[in-house]
Scaffold this motif. Structure first.
Motif, PDB file in Angstrom:
ATOM      1  N   SER A   1       0.848  -1.202  -0.201  1.00  0.00           N
ATOM      2  CA  SER A   1       0.023   0.139  -0.008  1.00  0.00           C
ATOM      3  C   SER A   1       0.907   1.268   0.000  1.00  0.00           C
ATOM      4  CB  SER A   1      -1.133  -0.098   1.259  1.00  0.00           C
ATOM      5  OG  SER A   1      -0.043   0.179   2.262  1.00  0.00           O
ATOM      6  N   GLU A   2       0.190   2.363  -0.538  1.00  0.00           N
ATOM      7  CA  GLU A   2       1.046   3.649  -0.380  1.00  0.00           C
ATOM      8  C   GLU A   2       1.418   4.016   0.896  1.00  0.00           C
ATOM      9  OE1 GLU A   2       1.972   5.144  -2.834  1.00  0.00           O
ATOM     10  OE2 GLU A   2       0.835   3.974  -4.589  1.00  0.00           O
ATOM     11  N   GLN A   3       0.620   3.726   1.900  1.00  0.00           N
ATOM     12  CA  GLN A   3       1.105   4.107   3.151  1.00  0.00           C
ATOM     13  C   GLN A   3       2.246   3.211   4.041  1.00  0.00           C
ATOM     14  OE1 GLN A   3      -0.269   6.652   5.345  1.00  0.00           O
ATOM     15  NE2 GLN A   3       1.706   6.008   6.523  1.00  0.00           N
ATOM     16  N   TRP A   4       2.182   1.894   3.474  1.00  0.00           N
ATOM     17  CA  TRP A   4       3.090   0.806   3.932  1.00  0.00           C
ATOM     18  C   TRP A   4       4.383   1.411   3.353  1.00  0.00           C
ATOM     19  CZ3 TRP A   4       6.862  -2.165   2.329  1.00  0.00           C
ATOM     20  CH2 TRP A   4       7.684  -2.916   3.148  1.00  0.00           C
ATOM     21  N   LEU A   5       4.310   1.794   1.969  1.00  0.00           N
ATOM     22  CA  LEU A   5       5.552   2.137   1.181  1.00  0.00           C
ATOM     23  C   LEU A   5       6.381   3.397   1.852  1.00  0.00           C
ATOM     24  CD1 LEU A   5       7.167   0.708  -1.131  1.00  0.00           C
ATOM     25  CD2 LEU A   5       5.800   2.130  -2.553  1.00  0.00           C
ATOM     26  N   SER A   6       5.305   4.289   2.051  1.00  0.00           N
ATOM     27  CA  SER A   6       5.883   5.658   2.510  1.00  0.00           C
ATOM     28  C   SER A   6       6.613   5.324   3.885  1.00  0.00           C
ATOM     29  CB  SER A   6       4.613   6.620   2.692  1.00  0.00           C
ATOM     30  OG  SER A   6       5.070   7.722   3.391  1.00  0.00           O
ATOM     31  N   ASP A   7       5.870   4.585   4.860  1.00  0.00           N
ATOM     32  CA  ASP A   7       6.638   4.631   6.085  1.00  0.00           C
ATOM     33  C   ASP A   7       7.796   3.650   6.145  1.00  0.00           C
ATOM     34  OD1 ASP A   7       4.356   5.595   7.270  1.00  0.00           O
ATOM     35  OD2 ASP A   7       3.407   3.713   7.804  1.00  0.00           O
ATOM     36  N   PHE A   8       7.902   2.604   5.090  1.00  0.00           N
ATOM     37  CA  PHE A   8       9.053   1.857   4.741  1.00  0.00           C
ATOM     38  C   PHE A   8      10.285   2.716   4.616  1.00  0.00           C
ATOM     39  CE2 PHE A   8      11.733  -0.334   1.800  1.00  0.00           C
ATOM     40  CZ  PHE A   8      12.499  -1.204   2.830  1.00  0.00           C
TER      41      PHE A   8
END
Length: 270
Positions: free
Chosen positions: A22-29
Motif C-alpha cells: 500500500s502507499e502508506q506502507w511504502l511511505s513508512d518503509f
C-alpha cells in the motif's frame, strides 16, 4: 519520499514476488529506512523481508485482481480458476492425516521433553551427568514405557519432525477475505512441528525447521483451481515465501492442544 524510488520499488516487489504494498506502507518503509539510497535490489529484498512479518491486510494494496473472487468459499460453485497470482497469509493449519488424539499426545511428549525414534521414547534429562564442557543433560531411552504411542502408524518416527499431511490451511487475502485450502499433493515446506518456534528476531524470510507458522506468506498462482469452496493446493500452484506474524503464531501454538481437545470432545459427543 522520492516518488520515483517508490514507483521503482513497487514495480520490483510486484515483478519478483507478486506483492504490491500500500502507499502508506511504502511511505513508512522508505521514511524509516536507514539508507534509502541503497541499490534497488538490496532495498527490494529488505522490503520483502519486512512484508513477510507484517499483516497483509494492512501492508498490501487491495488491488481487485489480487484478491479472492467473491464466490471462492461458495460450496455451490462446482469449480473456478484463479485468474491472477494472489498473495495470502496463513491463519490456521490442520493435519488431516493424523487423529486429533495422536496430535495431542505428540504435543504432550514435547512438553515433557520427549521424542519418538522408532519404538524408543527419548527423554532429555537436564542436569544428569553434566560434563566439564557444560553439556547439561543426557538422553534417557525407554523402549517400553509408551509402546502404544511409539507404534502408532499415524505418529511420525521422530516427534520433532513435521507432519506429512495432507494439510488444510485457512488463508486470508489482503482485503481480509478468508478461504480454506487443501493440500492435494505434498507441498514442500508445509508441515506442523510441535517444537518451540524460533526466538524473536529470527530470520522471517525463510520457513525454518520448525515448520510452517501462522502468518506465513504464500502466493496462489494463476490457474489454481477452487472446487466447492476449497482451494486445491499443489506444488505447481503454490509458492511459499515464508515469514510469520509472531503474535499470531504464539497464540496459535499456545492454544492448539486445547482446540484439539475441544474438537475431539465435539466429535465424541456427536
Amino acid at each position: 519520499m522520492s516518488t520515483h524510488l517508490a514507483s521503482q520499488l513497487k514495480s520490483e516487489l510486484f515483478s519478483r514476488y507478486s506483492l504490491v504494498p500500500s502507499e502508506q506502507w511504502l511511505s513508512d518503509f522508505l521514511s524509516g529506512s536507514r539508507n534509502p539510497s541503497h541499490p534497488l535490489p538490496s532495498l527490494t529484498s529488505t522490503a520483502h523481508f519486512r512484508l513477510l512479518s507484517t499483516d497483509f491486510t494492512t501492508a498490501l494494496s487491495r488491488r481487485q485482481g489480487q484478491l479472492f473472487p467473491s464466490t471462492i468459499s461458495d460450496v455451490h460453485t462446482k469449480e473456478l480458476v484463479l485468474q491472477t497470482d494472489i498473495p495470502v497469509q496463513v491463519l490456521d493449519i490442520q493435519d488431516t492425516s493424523t487423529s486429533k488424539w495422536a496430535q495431542i499426545e505428540a504435543i504432550e511428549r514435547v512438553e515433557r521433553g520427549e521424542e519418538i525414534r522408532g519404538r524408543e521414547v527419548i527423554r532429555n534429562v537436564p542436569g544428569v551427568n553434566d560434563d566439564d564442557n557444560g553439556n547439561g543433560g543426557e538422553q534417557a531411552r525407554d523402549s517400553s514405557s509408551r509402546p502404544s504411542a511409539a507404534s502408532s502408524s499415524n505418529v511420525p518416527s521422530d516427534s520433532k519432525k513435521g507432519s506429512t499431511g495432507p494439510h488444510k490451511l485457512l488463508l486470508q487475502d489482503a482485503a481480509g477475505s478468508k478461504a480454506w485450502a487443501f493440500e492435494m499433493s505434498r507441498v514442500e515446506r508445509i508441515t506442523i512441528v510441535n517444537s518451540n518456534p524460533p526466538m524473536p528476531g529470527a530470520a522471517a524470510a525463510q520457513v525454518p525447521a520448525e515448520g510452517i507458522q501462522i502468518g506465513c506468506k504464500l502466493v496462489l498462482k494463476k490457474g489454481t483451481k477452487v472446487r466447492r469452496g476449497l482451494i486445491m493446493m499443489t506444488p505447481a500452484s503454490t509458492t511459499i515465501m515464508g515469514g510469520r506474524v509472531e503474535i499470531w503464531d504464539k497464540k496459535w501454538r499456545d492454544g492448539r492442544k486445547a482446540r484439539l481437545k475441544q474438537e475431539l470432545e465435539r466429535e465424541n459427543a456427536n
